[in-house]
Motif scaffolding. Structure first.
Motif, PDB file in Angstrom:
ATOM      1  N   GLN A 396      37.575   9.113  70.624  1.00  0.00           N
ATOM      2  CA  GLN A 396      37.958  10.074  69.590  1.00  0.00           C
ATOM      3  C   GLN A 396      38.481   9.410  68.317  1.00  0.00           C
ATOM      4  O   GLN A 396      38.639  10.046  67.301  1.00  0.00           O
ATOM      5  CB  GLN A 396      38.992  11.047  70.136  1.00  0.00           C
ATOM      6  N   GLN A 397      38.743   8.101  68.398  1.00  0.00           N
ATOM      7  CA  GLN A 397      39.225   7.425  67.196  1.00  0.00           C
ATOM      8  C   GLN A 397      38.059   7.108  66.263  1.00  0.00           C
ATOM      9  O   GLN A 397      36.905   7.340  66.596  1.00  0.00           O
ATOM     10  CB  GLN A 397      39.949   6.132  67.590  1.00  0.00           C
ATOM     11  N   LEU A 398      38.400   6.557  65.092  1.00  0.00           N
ATOM     12  CA  LEU A 398      37.345   6.219  64.145  1.00  0.00           C
ATOM     13  C   LEU A 398      36.537   5.023  64.646  1.00  0.00           C
ATOM     14  O   LEU A 398      37.035   4.203  65.409  1.00  0.00           O
ATOM     15  CB  LEU A 398      37.977   5.877  62.786  1.00  0.00           C
ATOM     16  N   THR A 399      35.304   4.934  64.181  1.00  0.00           N
ATOM     17  CA  THR A 399      34.408   3.874  64.639  1.00  0.00           C
ATOM     18  C   THR A 399      34.887   2.498  64.210  1.00  0.00           C
ATOM     19  O   THR A 399      35.266   2.292  63.052  1.00  0.00           O
ATOM     20  CB  THR A 399      33.009   4.104  64.052  1.00  0.00           C
ATOM     21  N   GLU A 400      34.855   1.563  65.159  1.00  0.00           N
ATOM     22  CA  GLU A 400      35.163   0.168  64.814  1.00  0.00           C
ATOM     23  C   GLU A 400      34.313  -0.733  65.693  1.00  0.00           C
ATOM     24  O   GLU A 400      34.388  -0.668  66.921  1.00  0.00           O
ATOM     25  CB  GLU A 400      36.652  -0.113  65.061  1.00  0.00           C
ATOM     26  N   PHE A 401      33.452  -1.523  65.073  1.00  0.00           N
ATOM     27  CA  PHE A 401      32.534  -2.390  65.806  1.00  0.00           C
ATOM     28  C   PHE A 401      32.877  -3.831  65.473  1.00  0.00           C
ATOM     29  O   PHE A 401      32.977  -4.194  64.304  1.00  0.00           O
ATOM     30  CB  PHE A 401      31.096  -2.070  65.380  1.00  0.00           C
ATOM     31  N   GLN A 402      33.095  -4.661  66.517  1.00  0.00           N
ATOM     32  CA  GLN A 402      33.435  -6.062  66.257  1.00  0.00           C
ATOM     33  C   GLN A 402      32.173  -6.910  66.271  1.00  0.00           C
ATOM     34  O   GLN A 402      31.417  -6.868  67.229  1.00  0.00           O
ATOM     35  CB  GLN A 402      34.388  -6.574  67.341  1.00  0.00           C
ATOM     36  N   VAL A 403      31.966  -7.664  65.214  1.00  0.00           N
ATOM     37  CA  VAL A 403      30.757  -8.476  65.097  1.00  0.00           C
ATOM     38  C   VAL A 403      30.968  -9.834  65.773  1.00  0.00           C
ATOM     39  O   VAL A 403      31.848 -10.590  65.387  1.00  0.00           O
ATOM     40  CB  VAL A 403      30.409  -8.689  63.603  1.00  0.00           C
ATOM     41  N   ASP A 404      30.147 -10.128  66.798  1.00  0.00           N
ATOM     42  CA  ASP A 404      30.263 -11.403  67.508  1.00  0.00           C
ATOM     43  C   ASP A 404      29.131 -12.362  67.181  1.00  0.00           C
ATOM     44  O   ASP A 404      29.290 -13.555  67.217  1.00  0.00           O
ATOM     45  CB  ASP A 404      30.228 -11.180  69.028  1.00  0.00           C
ATOM     46  N   GLU A 405      27.945 -11.809  66.941  1.00  0.00           N
ATOM     47  CA  GLU A 405      26.809 -12.686  66.665  1.00  0.00           C
ATOM     48  C   GLU A 405      25.968 -12.068  65.565  1.00  0.00           C
ATOM     49  O   GLU A 405      25.920 -10.854  65.407  1.00  0.00           O
ATOM     50  CB  GLU A 405      25.928 -12.844  67.918  1.00  0.00           C
ATOM     51  N   ILE A 406      25.279 -12.922  64.814  1.00  0.00           N
ATOM     52  CA  ILE A 406      24.452 -12.440  63.710  1.00  0.00           C
ATOM     53  C   ILE A 406      23.093 -13.118  63.820  1.00  0.00           C
ATOM     54  O   ILE A 406      23.014 -14.332  64.004  1.00  0.00           O
ATOM     55  CB  ILE A 406      25.095 -12.804  62.356  1.00  0.00           C
ATOM     56  N   GLY A 417      25.288  -8.490  66.748  1.00  0.00           N
ATOM     57  CA  GLY A 417      25.626  -8.181  68.131  1.00  0.00           C
ATOM     58  C   GLY A 417      27.130  -8.123  68.257  1.00  0.00           C
ATOM     59  O   GLY A 417      27.838  -8.833  67.545  1.00  0.00           O
ATOM     60  N   GLY A 418      27.615  -7.299  69.171  1.00  0.00           N
ATOM     61  CA  GLY A 418      29.066  -7.236  69.355  1.00  0.00           C
ATOM     62  C   GLY A 418      29.450  -6.072  70.231  1.00  0.00           C
ATOM     63  O   GLY A 418      28.632  -5.524  70.957  1.00  0.00           O
ATOM     64  N   THR A 419      30.723  -5.690  70.147  1.00  0.00           N
ATOM     65  CA  THR A 419      31.264  -4.650  71.017  1.00  0.00           C
ATOM     66  C   THR A 419      31.823  -3.522  70.159  1.00  0.00           C
ATOM     67  O   THR A 419      32.506  -3.785  69.176  1.00  0.00           O
ATOM     68  CB  THR A 419      32.413  -5.227  71.866  1.00  0.00           C
ATOM     69  N   LEU A 420      31.545  -2.297  70.569  1.00  0.00           N
ATOM     70  CA  LEU A 420      32.142  -1.157  69.873  1.00  0.00           C
ATOM     71  C   LEU A 420      33.538  -0.963  70.452  1.00  0.00           C
ATOM     72  O   LEU A 420      33.688  -0.663  71.633  1.00  0.00           O
ATOM     73  CB  LEU A 420      31.310   0.103  70.084  1.00  0.00           C
ATOM     74  N   TYR A 421      34.551  -1.195  69.636  1.00  0.00           N
ATOM     75  CA  TYR A 421      35.915  -1.169  70.145  1.00  0.00           C
ATOM     76  C   TYR A 421      36.392   0.270  70.292  1.00  0.00           C
ATOM     77  O   TYR A 421      37.007   0.646  71.272  1.00  0.00           O
ATOM     78  CB  TYR A 421      36.824  -1.954  69.205  1.00  0.00           C
ATOM     79  N   SER A 422      36.117   1.099  69.295  1.00  0.00           N
ATOM     80  CA  SER A 422      36.554   2.492  69.393  1.00  0.00           C
ATOM     81  C   SER A 422      35.568   3.395  68.671  1.00  0.00           C
ATOM     82  O   SER A 422      34.770   2.935  67.866  1.00  0.00           O
ATOM     83  CB  SER A 422      37.945   2.663  68.785  1.00  0.00           C
ATOM     84  N   ASP A 473      22.122  -8.084  53.347  1.00  0.00           N
ATOM     85  CA  ASP A 473      22.149  -9.528  53.086  1.00  0.00           C
ATOM     86  C   ASP A 473      22.951 -10.268  54.156  1.00  0.00           C
ATOM     87  O   ASP A 473      24.151 -10.072  54.300  1.00  0.00           O
ATOM     88  CB  ASP A 473      22.774  -9.761  51.697  1.00  0.00           C
ATOM     89  N   ARG A 474      22.278 -11.156  54.880  1.00  0.00           N
ATOM     90  CA  ARG A 474      22.930 -11.840  55.990  1.00  0.00           C
ATOM     91  C   ARG A 474      24.083 -12.725  55.531  1.00  0.00           C
ATOM     92  O   ARG A 474      25.053 -12.939  56.254  1.00  0.00           O
ATOM     93  CB  ARG A 474      21.888 -12.688  56.730  1.00  0.00           C
ATOM     94  N   SER A 475      23.991 -13.241  54.307  1.00  0.00           N
ATOM     95  CA  SER A 475      25.014 -14.194  53.848  1.00  0.00           C
ATOM     96  C   SER A 475      26.374 -13.514  53.664  1.00  0.00           C
ATOM     97  O   SER A 475      27.392 -14.173  53.537  1.00  0.00           O
ATOM     98  CB  SER A 475      24.577 -14.854  52.543  1.00  0.00           C
ATOM     99  N   LEU A 476      26.374 -12.176  53.635  1.00  0.00           N
ATOM    100  CA  LEU A 476      27.658 -11.476  53.485  1.00  0.00           C
ATOM    101  C   LEU A 476      28.368 -11.339  54.842  1.00  0.00           C
ATOM    102  O   LEU A 476      29.502 -10.904  54.905  1.00  0.00           O
ATOM    103  CB  LEU A 476      27.429 -10.074  52.925  1.00  0.00           C
ATOM    104  N   LEU A 477      27.670 -11.682  55.918  1.00  0.00           N
ATOM    105  CA  LEU A 477      28.251 -11.467  57.244  1.00  0.00           C
ATOM    106  C   LEU A 477      28.729 -12.766  57.853  1.00  0.00           C
ATOM    107  O   LEU A 477      28.212 -13.832  57.550  1.00  0.00           O
ATOM    108  CB  LEU A 477      27.196 -10.875  58.184  1.00  0.00           C
ATOM    109  N   ARG A 478      29.729 -12.666  58.730  1.00  0.00           N
ATOM    110  CA  ARG A 478      30.121 -13.822  59.534  1.00  0.00           C
ATOM    111  C   ARG A 478      30.737 -13.293  60.823  1.00  0.00           C
ATOM    112  O   ARG A 478      31.148 -12.133  60.899  1.00  0.00           O
ATOM    113  CB  ARG A 478      31.122 -14.713  58.783  1.00  0.00           C
ATOM    114  N   LYS A 479      30.818 -14.157  61.852  1.00  0.00           N
ATOM    115  CA  LYS A 479      31.471 -13.751  63.104  1.00  0.00           C
ATOM    116  C   LYS A 479      32.914 -13.384  62.796  1.00  0.00           C
ATOM    117  O   LYS A 479      33.547 -14.040  61.976  1.00  0.00           O
ATOM    118  CB  LYS A 479      31.501 -14.921  64.086  1.00  0.00           C
ATOM    119  N   GLY A 480      33.437 -12.395  63.464  1.00  0.00           N
ATOM    120  CA  GLY A 480      34.840 -12.057  63.249  1.00  0.00           C
ATOM    121  C   GLY A 480      35.029 -10.900  62.301  1.00  0.00           C
ATOM    122  O   GLY A 480      36.128 -10.410  62.120  1.00  0.00           O
TER     123      GLY A 480
END
Length: 595
Positions: A396-406, A417-422, A473-480
């Motif tokens: 029921q909380q707002l969406t939050e997805f943790q990015v682990d791999e790109i 790739g990653g885990t949907l936390y909430s 753009d992939r360069s805008l992303l990083r793990k974490g």
């Protein structure tokens, strides 16, 4: 705790089933239909289970013989509740009173009860499988039995139940080989053939050592049979025919890949950890460290002793005893439980889920296949840890997805790739991703979603998946980084305070020290800006410390678990306070700053 455990394993923990039955029959417990005379005191090995709990997915039923229509409806509702509590799995103990006394049923009643259970399961759309039956001996002439039944129903909105198991253990302990055997369904040749299917890099194939984190899947269908690559060709086929999926996160055992291992444990949020120990080397190298990591992150752990085909019975025994000693140390306080039969495996799976201090120990061989079935039984029954209530709240909380791999995938574009936390995530959702070096967030749209390599419409809290982001753009992303709903005002910070315990340190730990900090999927070097109330810290001391990231700000939450290391220095703790930065104001106009 110990007394309770020995009660439960009356027949398994060394005083043999003969002993437990013998002592019960001297007590003359009434006339056999559940009426107990006053002087009947449960001794250590009377057949008693702990009383039934309202919550949880275990239900006791004395008998279910020809229920009326009304009662049948009530039972069906009750079954739905138990299934919902166990996220699609429930265990019924037939022949047991609600207070946990094992009364047992005659052959005929048992048949009728199981038939009723079949009808109930059909009504709610579930499958049932009898896990085990055992006789309870009172003074009656008729043998009386109790049965334990696993009921599994895949929730309508999900393709399968999902469990994540992190695989830990020293280098060369046989982790990848064991997974190869479980997921490919063919035994090893003793020279590492089974694990070749798991490696991702050339140098891994050459050295036979895992350096990256790989994922393997093992499915069980609703009857509890294994579904793996031996019949199914692709991951999609496994996902289609399985009602329960175990995703193994194969972590690196070698010391120099420790940071990858820690990243795997903190960011992929495994439900359980499987520590693989080789029977011929015992506890060596990184074994203790991995055990410590799992405990620090509060991941329940069970142990597999592999390679028993290489050594004598005595060597295996020695390794088991060595593990038992380590587990019983004051720091661990675990109750080791050696699994010697399928019956033990069933008990172990249920106990393990109820109390995290129980640590099942399996001894098996990936070459001869000895005792592999017990491990499969264990995986089939093991229930998910977090119950449905916690998951509902998170959804029921707002969406939050943790990015682990790109990744960049041809013709698809950027994939994370990653885990949907909430929260919940669907195709076409508009989210923002960040923080960048400057603490900003960028808008993006979620394309397709895949779970375990097959397409998925809705992603729920706690599930791992890959999301396609199209031409972002992939360069805008990083793990974490995190991807969150635009209305969530994410707190980003350079500086944060944490209460930490120094586990091990060569010198003293003081202001100006630099360490690598792991918090969830965040991994970055931070400087110690201040140690409150003390000049310096020594091994085993606690303090609140102010850290500052050196490269870029990160999105953190108060209460998140934290691990840090630098060379031999190691520590654990949790985030207590954030010092948010306030200049991402104008990227989301009209939002108030939260302190």
């Amino acid at each position: 705790m110990d007394a309770r455990v020995s009660e439960l394993f009356g027949s398994a923990s060394g005083h043999g089933s003969g002993g437990s039955q013998g002592s019960t029959s001297n007590h003359k417990p009434g006339n056999g239909n559940g009426v107990v005379s006053k002087n009947f005191k449960p001794s250590n090995n009377t057949p008693y289970l702990p009383p039934e709990a309202e919550e949880g997915n275990i239900e006791y039923k004395l008998k279910l013989v020809n229920p009326t229509q009304n009662r049948f409806e009530h039972l069906a509702t009750q079954m739905k509740w138990r299934l919902q509590e166990g996220r699609g799995e429930a265990v019924y103990q037939i022949g047991v009173e609600d207070n946990g006394m094992l009364v047992g049923l005659s052959e005929e009643d048992m048949r009728a009860s199981l038939k009723t259970l079949h009808r109930l399961a059909e009504k709610v759309g579930a499958d049932i499988a009898v896990l085990r039956e055992r006789e309870v001996e009172y003074d009656s002439d008729v043998p009386r039995k109790i049965a334990e039944v696993l009921i599994r129903k895949v929730p309508d909105d999900q393709q399968f139940l999902d469990l994540r198991v992190a695989v830990l253990g020293n280098v060369d302990s046989g982790k990848s080989t064991l997974l190869g055997v479980l997921t490919q369904g063919e035994l090893d040749n003793g020279r590492g053939r089974a694990r070749l299917n798991l490696f991702r890099h050339l140098h891994e194939i050459q050295t036979g050592r895992t350096s990256s984190i790989s994922f393997e899947i093992l499915g069980f269908n609703s009857k509890g049979e294994v579904v793996n690559y031996s019949e199914s060709r692709t991951a999609e086929e496994i996902c289609e025919s399985a009602s329960k999926m175990i995703t193994f996160i194969d972590l690196a055992g070698h010391h120099k890949y420790l940071k990858t291992t820690i990243f795997g444990l903190t960011s992929y949020c495994p439900d359980f950890a499987m520590l693989v120990v080789s029977a011929n080397t015992g506890i060596a190298g990184t074994t203790r460290e991995h055990l410590g990591l799992a405990m620090a992150l509060k991941v329940p752990i069970f142990i597999v002793i592999s390679k028993v085909d290489l050594c004598t019975r005595a060597t295996v025994e020695r390794t088991v005893r060595q593990l038992e000693r380590v587990l019983k140390q004051p720091g661990c306080n675990k109750v080791p439980m050696v699994v010697g039969s399928t019956d033990d495996a069933v008990t172990a799976a249920q106990q393990f889920a109820q109390s995290p201090s129980i640590t099942p120990i399996f001894t098996l061989s990936s070459v001869t296949g000895e005792s592999l079935d017990m491990l499969k039984v264990f995986f089939n029954i093991i229930p998910p840890l977090s119950n449905s209530k916690e998951q509902e709240e998170l959804m029921q909380q707002l969406t939050e997805f943790q990015v682990d791999e790109i990744y960049t995938v041809p013709e698809v574009g950027t994939v994370v790739g990653g885990t949907l936390y909430s929260g919940i995530c669907r195709e076409g959702d508009h989210l923002v991703v960040g923080p960048t070096e400057l603490g900003q967030f960028h808008k993006l749209t979620v394309g397709s979603i895949q779970r375990n390599r097959s397409a998925c419409r809705v992603l729920r809290a706690g599930q791992a998946a890959t999301l396609a982001l199209g031409n972002f753009d992939r360069s805008l992303l990083r793990k974490g980084m995190v991807m969150v709903s635009p209305e969530m005002d994410p707190t980003i910070c350079w500086m944060f305070e944490a209460e930490i315990v120094l586990l091990f340190h060569a010198k003293t730990f003081h202001k100006g020290f630099q360490v690598t900090v792991h918090i969830g999927n965040v991994r970055q070097t931070a400087t110690v800006e201040a140690v409150y109330g003390k000049e310096e810290l020594r091994t085993g001391e606690k303090a609140v410390v102010l850290f500052k990231f050196i490269k870029h700000p990160e999105y953190l939450k108060v209460g998140a678990k934290l691990l840090f290391r630098e060379g031999v220095t190691k520590g654990i703790g949790h985030v207590t306070n954030l010092q948010p930065i306030s200049y991402h104001h104008h990227h989301f106009p009209g939002q108030d700053e939260k302190a």
